[in-house]
Design a protein around this motif. Structure first.
Motif, short mmCIF file in Angstrom:
data_model
loop_
_atom_site.label_atom_id
_atom_site.label_comp_id
_atom_site.label_asym_id
_atom_site.label_seq_id
_atom_site.Cartn_x
_atom_site.Cartn_y
_atom_site.Cartn_z
N GLN A 185 0.82 -1.22 0.00
CA GLN A 185 0.00 0.00 0.00
C GLN A 185 0.86 1.27 0.00
OE1 GLN A 185 -3.23 0.08 -0.47
NE2 GLN A 185 -3.35 -2.16 -0.47
N LYS A 186 2.05 1.20 0.59
CA LYS A 186 2.93 2.37 0.66
C LYS A 186 3.46 2.76 -0.72
CE LYS A 186 4.54 1.75 5.42
NZ LYS A 186 5.69 1.40 6.29
N ASP A 187 3.60 1.75 -1.60
CA ASP A 187 4.13 2.04 -2.94
C ASP A 187 3.24 1.37 -3.98
OD1 ASP A 187 5.67 2.87 -5.02
OD2 ASP A 187 7.56 2.14 -4.20
N GLN A 188 2.00 1.82 -3.99
CA GLN A 188 0.96 1.20 -4.82
C GLN A 188 1.33 1.19 -6.30
OE1 GLN A 188 -1.85 -0.93 -4.58
NE2 GLN A 188 -2.91 0.58 -3.33
N LYS A 189 1.82 2.32 -6.81
CA LYS A 189 2.11 2.45 -8.23
C LYS A 189 3.19 1.45 -8.66
CE LYS A 189 3.25 5.78 -11.85
NZ LYS A 189 4.18 4.86 -12.53
N LYS A 190 4.24 1.33 -7.88
CA LYS A 190 5.35 0.42 -8.20
C LYS A 190 4.85 -1.01 -8.38
CE LYS A 190 9.32 -1.75 -5.98
NZ LYS A 190 10.14 -1.81 -4.75
N TYR A 191 4.03 -1.47 -7.44
CA TYR A 191 3.56 -2.86 -7.50
C TYR A 191 2.49 -3.06 -8.56
CZ TYR A 191 6.36 -3.54 -3.35
OH TYR A 191 7.42 -3.60 -2.47
N ASN A 192 1.67 -2.03 -8.80
CA ASN A 192 0.68 -2.13 -9.88
C ASN A 192 1.38 -2.23 -11.23
OD1 ASN A 192 -1.56 -2.13 -8.27
ND2 ASN A 192 -2.00 0.05 -8.51
N ASP A 193 2.47 -1.49 -11.39
CA ASP A 193 3.24 -1.56 -12.63
C ASP A 193 3.84 -2.95 -12.82
OD1 ASP A 193 2.64 1.05 -13.20
OD2 ASP A 193 4.55 1.86 -12.50
N GLN A 194 4.33 -3.54 -11.72
CA GLN A 194 4.89 -4.90 -11.79
C GLN A 194 3.82 -5.90 -12.20
OE1 GLN A 194 6.94 -6.12 -8.23
NE2 GLN A 194 8.29 -4.34 -8.22
N ILE A 195 2.63 -5.75 -11.62
CA ILE A 195 1.52 -6.66 -11.94
C ILE A 195 1.11 -6.51 -13.40
CG2 ILE A 195 -0.93 -7.14 -11.47
CD1 ILE A 195 -0.32 -6.33 -8.51
N LYS A 196 0.98 -5.25 -13.86
CA LYS A 196 0.58 -5.00 -15.25
C LYS A 196 1.60 -5.59 -16.22
CE LYS A 196 -1.00 -1.36 -18.38
NZ LYS A 196 -0.22 -1.84 -19.52
N LYS A 197 2.89 -5.42 -15.91
CA LYS A 197 3.94 -5.94 -16.77
C LYS A 197 3.84 -7.46 -16.88
CE LYS A 197 8.97 -6.15 -17.29
NZ LYS A 197 10.28 -5.83 -16.67
N LYS A 198 3.60 -8.12 -15.76
CA LYS A 198 3.48 -9.57 -15.76
C LYS A 198 2.26 -10.02 -16.55
CE LYS A 198 3.29 -13.63 -12.77
NZ LYS A 198 3.21 -14.16 -11.39
N GLN A 199 1.13 -9.29 -16.40
CA GLN A 199 -0.08 -9.63 -17.15
C GLN A 199 0.14 -9.48 -18.65
OE1 GLN A 199 -2.89 -7.02 -14.88
NE2 GLN A 199 -4.15 -8.84 -14.80
N ASP A 200 0.83 -8.41 -19.06
CA ASP A 200 1.12 -8.20 -20.48
C ASP A 200 1.99 -9.33 -21.04
OD1 ASP A 200 -0.33 -5.88 -20.45
OD2 ASP A 200 1.40 -4.54 -20.21
N GLU A 201 2.99 -9.75 -20.25
CA GLU A 201 3.85 -10.87 -20.66
C GLU A 201 3.03 -12.15 -20.81
OE1 GLU A 201 6.80 -11.05 -17.64
OE2 GLU A 201 7.97 -9.34 -18.40
N THR A 202 2.13 -12.37 -19.86
CA THR A 202 1.29 -13.58 -19.89
C THR A 202 0.39 -13.60 -21.12
OG1 THR A 202 1.29 -13.71 -17.48
CG2 THR A 202 -0.44 -14.92 -18.62
N LYS A 203 -0.22 -12.45 -21.43
CA LYS A 203 -1.10 -12.35 -22.61
C LYS A 203 -0.32 -12.61 -23.90
CE LYS A 203 -4.47 -9.19 -20.54
NZ LYS A 203 -4.98 -7.80 -20.51
N ALA A 204 0.89 -12.07 -23.96
CA ALA A 204 1.73 -12.27 -25.17
C ALA A 204 2.06 -13.75 -25.34
CB ALA A 204 3.01 -11.44 -25.05
N ILE A 205 2.37 -14.42 -24.24
CA ILE A 205 2.69 -15.85 -24.31
C ILE A 205 1.45 -16.65 -24.69
CG2 ILE A 205 3.35 -17.86 -22.91
CD1 ILE A 205 5.24 -15.97 -21.37
N ASP A 206 0.28 -16.28 -24.16
CA ASP A 206 -0.97 -16.97 -24.51
C ASP A 206 -1.25 -16.86 -26.01
OD1 ASP A 206 -1.44 -17.84 -21.96
OD2 ASP A 206 -2.92 -16.29 -21.46
N ARG A 207 -1.05 -15.67 -26.56
CA ARG A 207 -1.26 -15.49 -28.01
C ARG A 207 -0.30 -16.36 -28.80
NH1 ARG A 207 -2.00 -9.99 -26.39
NH2 ARG A 207 0.19 -9.52 -26.85
N LYS A 208 0.94 -16.43 -28.35
CA LYS A 208 1.95 -17.25 -29.01
C LYS A 208 1.56 -18.73 -28.96
CE LYS A 208 6.06 -18.11 -30.82
NZ LYS A 208 6.38 -17.77 -32.22
#
Length: 411
Positions: A202-225
């Motif tokens: 909660q203290k660094d919400q943006k940092k962790y949200n960015d990490q989560i979004k990056k991981k989700q984008d990687e997962t979607k790219a792999i799913d498409r592949k």
């Protein structure tokens, strides 16, 4: 007799349920131990808060399952204690009545114990038939007295066994209650730790949200592949099947659709494999020897940021470092591909079904290889959070299925 039979059947069903619950409890305890080990491993490395939270979530869920399991065992034990207490009370009443009757018989026998009185009882008969009947009566009376004694003895033994069984169940209940209290303490401890970890996020919400979004984008790219690889693999398999069939003068099952709706053109042999695979739904072995499902199939809240919804096209199975991925069924390797990020994926064909094994650092098979049931196909890599996770997918032609419906309940 019918009531007794029903009681025996009911006790048998309760016993079976108790045994099933105990087996499940032992499995949960193994999973908790595995998660705890992974958590400790995380803490010895550079700290990854998101990974810790995910593992802590898993441990909390397992602790809740364990509490529910023990509660069910306590409920069954309580019902069994009540049943056995009632049985013991009924046996006690029956034994008291039997002893009363037996005492009365012994007293009556004592009063008429004289041999002379027995002889006079026979000799005072009006005729031979009456004398014969009186002799038979005396004999039957003696047998009856003997049977009464045996019945009292048998009922006493039955009551003793019932009381021993009742005491054992009460001891089991005490242990379960103590175990339940300890489980609840452990759960509260886990919840407190989780609260502390979430406070850091909660203290660094943006940092962790960015990490989560990056991981989700990687997962979607792999799913498409993976979807692309499945379509290409089906088209290539169909082309080879047509060529082989043409040389042999045989026919294949004509494909229905192409691209996103591509289907395998199966030979008669391929149909047999497909039917065999389908018949094993819910019974396939796990693609790892040890592990647990850390991220199930489908749409679900993110394990850290619960307001975010994530989609998982397969199941993610967390296992021990250096573990091997293994084939869940015999088949043929369709593709071995390097995925975004550098790790490899293996696609195996089983008739018109495909199983996919992602996140492999090393692969032991190559395209075209025949693989056997439980054959090791590669080493599972550690992911970006340091955990050893295999992503396992299953498709029927191009339709992605829920792998959890196909795998057996335990590995």
């Amino acid at each position: 007799m019918l009531l007794s039979l029903f009681t025996v059947l009911l006790w048998g069903q309760q016993k079976e349920t108790q045994e099933q619950l105990e087996r499940r409890k032992q499995q949960i305890l193994i999973e908790i131990k595995s998660v705890q080990q992974l958590l400790q491993n995380e803490r010895t490395k550079e700290r990854n808060i998101l990974a810790e939270i995910e593992e802590q979530n898993r441990k909390i869920n397992l602790s809740r399952q364990l509490i529910k399991n023990v509660q069910q065992q306590i409920t069954i034990t309580n019902a069994s204690i009540k049943k056995n207490q009632k049985e013991a009370d009924e046996l006690q009443a029956e034994l008291y009545k039997l002893k009363e009757d037996y005492a009365a018989t012994i007293l009556k026998t004592y009063k008429s114990r004289s041999n002379q009185s027995r002889i006079m009882f026979i000799l005072s008969s009006d005729n031979f038939l009456q004398a014969y009947k009186r002799i038979q009566y005396l004999k039957q009376y003696a047998d009856f007295r003997k049977e009464q004694g045996q019945e009292v003895k048998a009922k006493s033994e039955e009551l003793s066994k019932a009381l021993v069984r009742l005491e054992e169940q009460r001891e089991s209940q005490k242990k379960l209650l103590a175990e339940q209290q300890q489980n609840e303490k452990n759960l509260q401890k886990d919840l407190d730790q989780q609260k502390g970890l979430m406070a850091i996020v909660q203290k660094d919400q943006k940092k962790y949200n960015d990490q989560i979004k990056k991981k989700q984008d990687e997962t979607k790219a792999i799913d498409r592949k993976i979807q692309q690889l499945i379509r290409e693999a089906i088209e290539e398999a169909n082309r080879k099947a047509r060529e082989a069939a043409a040389k042999a003068g045989k026919e294949t099952t004509k494909s229905v659709g192409s691209g996103k709706n591509a289907t395998f053109e199966l030979t008669p042999e391929g149909k047999i494999v497909a039917n065999s695979f389908k018949a094993n739904m819910g019974k396939l072995p796990w693609p790892v020897e040890k592990g647990y499902i850390s991220l199930p199939y489908g749409d679900q809240p993110h394990p850290v940021q619960t307001h975010l919804t994530i989609h998982n096209s397969g199941v993610e199975i967390t296992t021990e470092g250096g573990s091997k991925a293994r084939s869940v069924f015999q088949g043929e390797v369709l593709q071995v591909q390097v995925m975004p990020g550098g790790n490899k994926a293996v696609l195996i064909q089983h008739g018109d079904y495909i199983t996919v094994y992602q996140n492999l650092s090393e692969v032991y098979v190559k395209k075209g290889d025949a693989v056997a049931l439980k054959q090791s196909i590669g080493t599972i890599a550690a992911n970006s959070t340091g955990k050893t996770v295999l992503k396992f997918l299953l498709s029927h032609n191009t339709d992605i299925n829920n792998p959890q419906l196909w795998l057996s309940r335990s590995n």
